[in-house]
Scaffold this motif. Structure first.
Motif, PDB file in Angstrom:
ATOM      1  N   LYS A 145     -19.920   7.333  13.803  1.00 20.07           N
ATOM      2  CA  LYS A 145     -19.093   7.584  14.973  1.00 20.07           C
ATOM      3  C   LYS A 145     -17.660   7.166  14.691  1.00 20.07           C
ATOM      4  O   LYS A 145     -17.418   6.106  14.112  1.00 20.07           O
ATOM      5  N   ALA A 146     -16.725   7.979  15.116  1.00 21.76           N
ATOM      6  CA  ALA A 146     -15.302   7.647  14.995  1.00 21.76           C
ATOM      7  C   ALA A 146     -14.934   6.720  16.150  1.00 21.76           C
ATOM      8  O   ALA A 146     -14.233   7.100  17.080  1.00 21.76           O
ATOM      9  N   SER A 147     -15.405   5.482  16.077  1.00 20.85           N
ATOM     10  CA  SER A 147     -15.262   4.541  17.183  1.00 20.85           C
ATOM     11  C   SER A 147     -13.975   3.718  17.127  1.00 20.85           C
ATOM     12  O   SER A 147     -13.608   3.084  18.099  1.00 20.85           O
ATOM     13  N   HIS A 148     -13.297   3.706  15.983  1.00 19.01           N
ATOM     14  CA  HIS A 148     -12.095   2.895  15.811  1.00 19.01           C
ATOM     15  C   HIS A 148     -11.020   3.725  15.116  1.00 19.01           C
ATOM     16  O   HIS A 148     -11.325   4.684  14.414  1.00 19.01           O
ATOM     17  N   GLU A 149      -9.789   3.321  15.299  1.00 22.83           N
ATOM     18  CA  GLU A 149      -8.683   3.896  14.536  1.00 22.83           C
ATOM     19  C   GLU A 149      -8.455   2.989  13.336  1.00 22.83           C
ATOM     20  O   GLU A 149      -8.361   1.758  13.482  1.00 22.83           O
ATOM     21  N   GLY A 150      -8.382   3.559  12.159  1.00 20.33           N
ATOM     22  CA  GLY A 150      -8.109   2.786  10.968  1.00 20.33           C
ATOM     23  C   GLY A 150      -6.626   2.845  10.613  1.00 20.33           C
ATOM     24  O   GLY A 150      -6.010   3.910  10.692  1.00 20.33           O
TER      25      GLY A 150
END
Length: 155
Positions: A145-150
């Motif tokens: 899941k793309a749960s955070h911004e890196g």
């Protein structure tokens, strides 16, 4: 490519370095930041030695017979948050063009997740460049899941 019994996963050895660097260099992003020519840049040897000394690092290759056809690195990261949860960070995933499209990528990530599980990790994370739309879709299909911004800061 049909995946036969000759596909194997194992920790990388020093003799695998030229093949690993070549895999890293054979994509649009890696072409500008890697140096695959022989003799290899000494920094690759130094990095490999550091990885080998650190029991929380696993640089792995996928072989088809005696040919390296894939690579990835897992960092096992201890943390205090989430009640001391360990994380597995998967990076530098590459597959030779000759072996794409036959399910090897899925097998590689499943193998990496199993390695994380075996080390007691409660979370597996990875990053992929935003320009790699196909890779991002692939990881989403595997349940990531793309749960955070890196964010990154080059030094």
């Amino acid at each position: 490519m049909s995946e036969g019994a000759s596909i194997a996963f194992r920790p990388a050895e020093a003799s695998d370095l030229p093949a690993i660097v070549a895999l890293l260099a054979r994509d649009p992003l890696g072409a500008s930041r890697e140096k695959p020519g022989l003799p290899l840049d000494r920094r690759y040897d130094d990095a490999f030695a550091a990885i080998q000394r650190d029991h929380n690092q696993l640089l792995a290759v996928v072989t088809d017979g005696d040919q390296v056809v894939g690579c990835l690195q897992i960092s096992f990261i201890p943390g205090l948050s989430r009640l001391g949860l360990w994380r597995g960070q998967i990076e530098s995933v590459r597959i030779a063009a000759s072996h794409r499209g036959g399910g090897l990528g899925r097998r590689m990530i499943e193998w990496a997740v199993d390695q994380c599980r075996a080390r007691g990790c409660g979370l597996v994370q990875l990053t992929s460049d935003k320009t790699r739309a196909d890779a991002l879709r692939f990881y989403a299909q595997l349940g990531f899941k793309a749960s955070h911004e890196g964010l990154k800061l080059e030094l």
